[in-house]
Design a protein around this motif. Structure first.
Motif, PDB file in Angstrom:
ATOM      1  N   GLY A  32       0.886  -1.176  -0.090  1.00 16.98           N
ATOM      2  CA  GLY A  32       0.022   0.167   0.043  1.00 16.98           C
ATOM      3  C   GLY A  32       0.871   1.283  -0.075  1.00 16.98           C
ATOM      4  O   GLY A  32       0.410   2.245   0.608  1.00 16.98           O
ATOM      5  N   GLY A  33       2.151   1.236  -0.621  1.00 10.97           N
ATOM      6  CA  GLY A  33       2.867   2.404  -0.544  1.00 10.97           C
ATOM      7  C   GLY A  33       3.601   2.452   0.407  1.00 10.97           C
ATOM      8  O   GLY A  33       4.373   3.583   0.862  1.00 10.97           O
ATOM      9  N   LYS A  34       3.596   1.817   1.743  1.00  7.83           N
ATOM     10  CA  LYS A  34       4.298   2.136   2.869  1.00  7.83           C
ATOM     11  C   LYS A  34       5.317   0.743   3.301  1.00  7.83           C
ATOM     12  O   LYS A  34       4.998  -0.388   3.221  1.00  7.83           O
ATOM     13  CB  LYS A  34       3.055   1.938   3.935  1.00  7.83           C
ATOM     14  CG  LYS A  34       2.243   3.217   3.770  1.00  7.83           C
ATOM     15  CD  LYS A  34       1.397   3.407   5.172  1.00  7.83           C
ATOM     16  CE  LYS A  34       0.191   4.625   4.848  1.00  7.83           C
ATOM     17  NZ  LYS A  34       0.778   5.858   5.082  1.00  7.83           N
ATOM     18  N   MET A  35       6.299   1.114   3.873  1.00  7.84           N
ATOM     19  CA  MET A  35       7.189   0.110   4.122  1.00  7.84           C
ATOM     20  C   MET A  35       6.776  -0.668   5.428  1.00  7.84           C
ATOM     21  O   MET A  35       6.133  -0.168   6.397  1.00  7.84           O
ATOM     22  CB  MET A  35       8.719   1.074   4.749  1.00  7.84           C
ATOM     23  CG  MET A  35       9.372   1.909   3.756  1.00  7.84           C
ATOM     24  SD  MET A  35      10.644   2.509   4.378  1.00  7.84           S
ATOM     25  CE  MET A  35      10.495   3.160   5.874  1.00  7.84           C
ATOM     26  N   ASP A 100       1.044  -7.004   8.615  1.00 11.69           N
ATOM     27  CA  ASP A 100      -0.316  -7.059   8.992  1.00 11.69           C
ATOM     28  C   ASP A 100      -0.484  -5.605   9.641  1.00 11.69           C
ATOM     29  O   ASP A 100      -1.586  -4.757   9.537  1.00 11.69           O
ATOM     30  CB  ASP A 100      -0.738  -7.917   9.942  1.00 11.69           C
ATOM     31  CG  ASP A 100      -0.641  -9.559   9.286  1.00 11.69           C
ATOM     32  OD1 ASP A 100      -0.731  -9.406   8.012  1.00 11.69           O
ATOM     33  OD2 ASP A 100      -0.402 -10.315  10.211  1.00 11.69           O
ATOM     34  N   LEU A 101       0.479  -5.114  10.361  1.00 11.48           N
ATOM     35  CA  LEU A 101       0.381  -3.670  11.275  1.00 11.48           C
ATOM     36  C   LEU A 101       0.133  -2.541  10.112  1.00 11.48           C
ATOM     37  O   LEU A 101      -0.731  -1.831  10.133  1.00 11.48           O
ATOM     38  CB  LEU A 101       1.500  -3.649  11.800  1.00 11.48           C
ATOM     39  CG  LEU A 101       1.527  -2.463  13.003  1.00 11.48           C
ATOM     40  CD1 LEU A 101       0.550  -2.671  14.091  1.00 11.48           C
ATOM     41  CD2 LEU A 101       2.923  -2.189  13.723  1.00 11.48           C
ATOM     42  N   ILE A 102       1.047  -2.763   9.109  1.00 12.24           N
ATOM     43  CA  ILE A 102       0.770  -1.712   8.147  1.00 12.24           C
ATOM     44  C   ILE A 102      -0.410  -1.999   7.238  1.00 12.24           C
ATOM     45  O   ILE A 102      -1.195  -0.939   7.065  1.00 12.24           O
ATOM     46  CB  ILE A 102       2.067  -1.924   6.911  1.00 12.24           C
ATOM     47  CG1 ILE A 102       3.415  -1.427   7.490  1.00 12.24           C
ATOM     48  CG2 ILE A 102       1.836  -0.906   5.681  1.00 12.24           C
ATOM     49  CD1 ILE A 102       3.398  -0.158   8.472  1.00 12.24           C
ATOM     50  N   VAL A 103      -0.950  -2.964   6.835  1.00 21.42           N
ATOM     51  CA  VAL A 103      -2.127  -3.273   6.022  1.00 21.42           C
ATOM     52  C   VAL A 103      -3.224  -2.630   6.993  1.00 21.42           C
ATOM     53  O   VAL A 103      -4.306  -2.019   6.534  1.00 21.42           O
ATOM     54  CB  VAL A 103      -2.504  -4.701   5.802  1.00 21.42           C
ATOM     55  CG1 VAL A 103      -3.865  -4.871   5.396  1.00 21.42           C
ATOM     56  CG2 VAL A 103      -1.353  -5.207   4.784  1.00 21.42           C
ATOM     57  N   ARG A 108      -9.835   1.111   3.979  1.00 22.52           N
ATOM     58  CA  ARG A 108     -10.646  -0.177   3.586  1.00 22.52           C
ATOM     59  C   ARG A 108     -10.650  -0.213   2.215  1.00 22.52           C
ATOM     60  O   ARG A 108     -10.316  -1.340   1.793  1.00 22.52           O
ATOM     61  CB  ARG A 108     -12.079   0.235   4.265  1.00 22.52           C
ATOM     62  CG  ARG A 108     -12.226  -0.115   5.442  1.00 22.52           C
ATOM     63  CD  ARG A 108     -13.928  -0.181   5.875  1.00 22.52           C
ATOM     64  NE  ARG A 108     -13.984  -0.227   7.109  1.00 22.52           N
ATOM     65  CZ  ARG A 108     -14.925   0.580   7.878  1.00 22.52           C
ATOM     66  NH1 ARG A 108     -15.568   1.441   7.165  1.00 22.52           N
ATOM     67  NH2 ARG A 108     -15.036   0.465   9.226  1.00 22.52           N
ATOM     68  N   LYS A 109     -10.469   0.559   1.221  1.00 23.60           N
ATOM     69  CA  LYS A 109     -10.177   0.537  -0.136  1.00 23.60           C
ATOM     70  C   LYS A 109      -9.262  -0.201  -0.282  1.00 23.60           C
ATOM     71  O   LYS A 109      -8.891  -0.941  -1.360  1.00 23.60           O
ATOM     72  CB  LYS A 109     -10.690   1.966  -0.736  1.00 23.60           C
ATOM     73  CG  LYS A 109     -10.382   1.732  -2.286  1.00 23.60           C
ATOM     74  CD  LYS A 109     -10.637   3.052  -2.844  1.00 23.60           C
ATOM     75  CE  LYS A 109     -10.497   2.972  -4.583  1.00 23.60           C
ATOM     76  NZ  LYS A 109     -10.440   4.398  -5.327  1.00 23.60           N
ATOM     77  N   GLN A 110      -8.057   0.257   0.090  1.00 23.72           N
ATOM     78  CA  GLN A 110      -6.623  -0.036  -0.061  1.00 23.72           C
ATOM     79  C   GLN A 110      -6.519  -1.653   0.114  1.00 23.72           C
ATOM     80  O   GLN A 110      -6.021  -2.457  -0.454  1.00 23.72           O
ATOM     81  CB  GLN A 110      -5.534   0.659   0.460  1.00 23.72           C
ATOM     82  CG  GLN A 110      -5.219   2.010   0.016  1.00 23.72           C
ATOM     83  CD  GLN A 110      -4.252   3.023   0.785  1.00 23.72           C
ATOM     84  OE1 GLN A 110      -4.677   3.121   1.887  1.00 23.72           O
ATOM     85  NE2 GLN A 110      -3.260   3.483   0.033  1.00 23.72           N
ATOM     86  N   GLN A 111      -7.105  -1.790   1.414  1.00 28.61           N
ATOM     87  CA  GLN A 111      -6.880  -3.206   2.195  1.00 28.61           C
ATOM     88  C   GLN A 111      -7.918  -4.224   1.276  1.00 28.61           C
ATOM     89  O   GLN A 111      -7.486  -5.242   0.851  1.00 28.61           O
ATOM     90  CB  GLN A 111      -7.878  -3.310   3.427  1.00 28.61           C
ATOM     91  CG  GLN A 111      -6.979  -2.555   4.673  1.00 28.61           C
ATOM     92  CD  GLN A 111      -7.756  -2.347   5.842  1.00 28.61           C
ATOM     93  OE1 GLN A 111      -8.751  -3.189   6.148  1.00 28.61           O
ATOM     94  NE2 GLN A 111      -7.033  -1.651   6.830  1.00 28.61           N
ATOM     95  N   GLN A 112      -8.926  -3.570   0.750  1.00 27.66           N
ATOM     96  CA  GLN A 112      -9.718  -4.649  -0.315  1.00 27.66           C
ATOM     97  C   GLN A 112      -8.964  -4.932  -1.672  1.00 27.66           C
ATOM     98  O   GLN A 112      -8.910  -5.971  -2.032  1.00 27.66           O
ATOM     99  CB  GLN A 112     -11.106  -3.967  -0.636  1.00 27.66           C
ATOM    100  CG  GLN A 112     -12.212  -4.829  -1.095  1.00 27.66           C
ATOM    101  CD  GLN A 112     -12.388  -6.123  -0.280  1.00 27.66           C
ATOM    102  OE1 GLN A 112     -12.620  -5.997   0.895  1.00 27.66           O
ATOM    103  NE2 GLN A 112     -12.752  -7.120  -0.835  1.00 27.66           N
ATOM    104  N   GLU A 113      -8.260  -3.738  -2.176  1.00 26.15           N
ATOM    105  CA  GLU A 113      -7.488  -4.028  -3.294  1.00 26.15           C
ATOM    106  C   GLU A 113      -6.326  -5.039  -2.815  1.00 26.15           C
ATOM    107  O   GLU A 113      -6.044  -5.994  -3.940  1.00 26.15           O
ATOM    108  CB  GLU A 113      -6.902  -2.497  -3.778  1.00 26.15           C
ATOM    109  CG  GLU A 113      -7.962  -1.756  -4.371  1.00 26.15           C
ATOM    110  CD  GLU A 113      -7.363  -0.348  -4.475  1.00 26.15           C
ATOM    111  OE1 GLU A 113      -6.333   0.101  -4.309  1.00 26.15           O
ATOM    112  OE2 GLU A 113      -8.065   0.559  -5.058  1.00 26.15           O
TER     113      GLU A 113
END
Length: 117
Positions: A32-35, A100-103, A108-113
């Motif tokens: 999601g663009g995050k380390m 998991d912490l980053i996700v 919600r939209k990013q998580q679903q993608e």
């Protein structure tokens, strides 16, 4: 665990990309663009992963190979020396927890993608 096994494991997680935002010797894995995990391609293998601040303190006390995150927010990140004192399964677990912490922090939209990728 070696660098190729680490890379293969990280890239097996849904929605993960690998980048070199800090130069050609620091491999960064993002979701999601995050380390969520980074490692140096030089020297002895170590990884930096994010975790709960309270758990980080416990892990540092229990394992000499775990120290506050090198060049990272030391409250949230640990650096783990992959020197054989911590099992590969445990290292994978630390990577999973960071992922998991980053996700969980994504929309919600990013998580679903990510879930659908």
């Amino acid at each position: 665990m070696n660098i190729e096994e680490l890379r293969e494991y990280c890239l097996s997680l849904k929605g993960v990309s690998e980048e070199f935002p800090f130069g050609e010797t620091t491999l960064v894995f993002k979701v999601g663009g995050k380390m969520f995990c980074l490692t140096s391609l030089e020297g002895d293998l170590s990884i930096s992963v994010k975790n709960d601040p309270e758990k980080n303190i416990e892990l540092r006390e229990e394992y000499p190979a775990i120290i506050p995150g090198y060049h990272m927010n030391k409250k949230h990140w640990n650096t783990i020396s992959v020197d054989g004192s911590i099992s590969d399964d445990m290292i994978k677990n630390f990577v999973d927890e960071s992922y998991d912490l980053i996700v969980m922090g994504l929309t919600r939209k990013q998580q679903q993608e990510i879930k659908n990728s």
